[in-house]
Write a protein that holds these residues in place. Structure first.
Motif, mmCIF file in Angstrom:
data_model
loop_
_atom_site.group_PDB
_atom_site.id
_atom_site.type_symbol
_atom_site.label_atom_id
_atom_site.label_comp_id
_atom_site.label_asym_id
_atom_site.label_seq_id
_atom_site.Cartn_x
_atom_site.Cartn_y
_atom_site.Cartn_z
ATOM 1 N N GLU A 139 0.806 -1.230 0.000
ATOM 2 C CA GLU A 139 0.000 0.000 0.000
ATOM 3 C C GLU A 139 0.838 1.279 0.000
ATOM 4 O OE1 GLU A 139 -2.234 -0.838 3.546
ATOM 5 O OE2 GLU A 139 -3.843 -1.773 2.403
ATOM 6 N N LYS A 161 -5.227 2.853 0.278
ATOM 7 C CA LYS A 161 -6.070 1.756 0.771
ATOM 8 C C LYS A 161 -7.398 1.797 0.032
ATOM 9 C CE LYS A 161 -3.942 1.547 5.288
ATOM 10 N NZ LYS A 161 -4.081 1.639 6.722
ATOM 11 N N ASN A 162 -7.787 0.673 -0.522
ATOM 12 C CA ASN A 162 -9.052 0.562 -1.258
ATOM 13 C C ASN A 162 -9.172 1.620 -2.352
ATOM 14 O OD1 ASN A 162 -9.901 -1.600 0.418
ATOM 15 N ND2 ASN A 162 -10.548 -0.112 1.966
ATOM 16 N N GLY A 163 -8.053 1.906 -3.026
ATOM 17 C CA GLY A 163 -8.068 2.867 -4.128
ATOM 18 C C GLY A 163 -8.070 4.323 -3.709
ATOM 19 N N LEU A 164 -7.977 4.608 -2.405
ATOM 20 C CA LEU A 164 -7.984 5.984 -1.920
ATOM 21 C C LEU A 164 -6.665 6.307 -1.228
ATOM 22 C CD1 LEU A 164 -11.563 6.090 -0.339
ATOM 23 C CD2 LEU A 164 -10.867 6.983 -2.577
ATOM 24 N N THR A 190 -4.684 7.581 1.653
ATOM 25 C CA THR A 190 -4.962 7.802 3.076
ATOM 26 C C THR A 190 -3.850 8.578 3.768
ATOM 27 O OG1 THR A 190 -3.982 5.664 3.654
ATOM 28 C CG2 THR A 190 -6.363 5.709 3.226
#
Length: 83
Positions: free
Chosen positions: A9, A39-42, A44
């Motif tokens: 990540e 994380k999850n395409g975003l 952070t």
């Protein structure tokens, strides 16, 4: 962008770009680096680093800066237009 490194990540980006201070019309090229966590395409977490000294200097149109780099003021140095 010159390099992009990723592991799980974590992403690191390196490169350089050219800035122009609009009013003073001074241009400089700065290296940069970015560290990001995704994380999850975003995104952070995002950390951006550049040559902030060169960036600040691009706004100076006259005068002298006295730079203090140590608690010992005898180690101060000045930066002027001709430096």
């Amino acid at each position: 962008m010159t390099d992009l490194i990723s592991e799980n990540e974590t992403v690191a980006v390196f490169g350089q770009f050219t800035y122009t201070s609009v009013v003073a019309q001074q241009t400089f090229t700065s290296p940069f680096s970015i560290k990001a966590m995704v994380k999850n395409g975003l995104i952070t977490y995002f950390q951006f680093m550049e040559d902030t000294y060169a960036s600040a200097a691009s706004f100076r149109v006259a005068g002298e800066w006295i730079i203090q780099q140590d608690a010992d003021s005898t180690k101060n140095f000045s930066v002027s237009e001709n430096s």
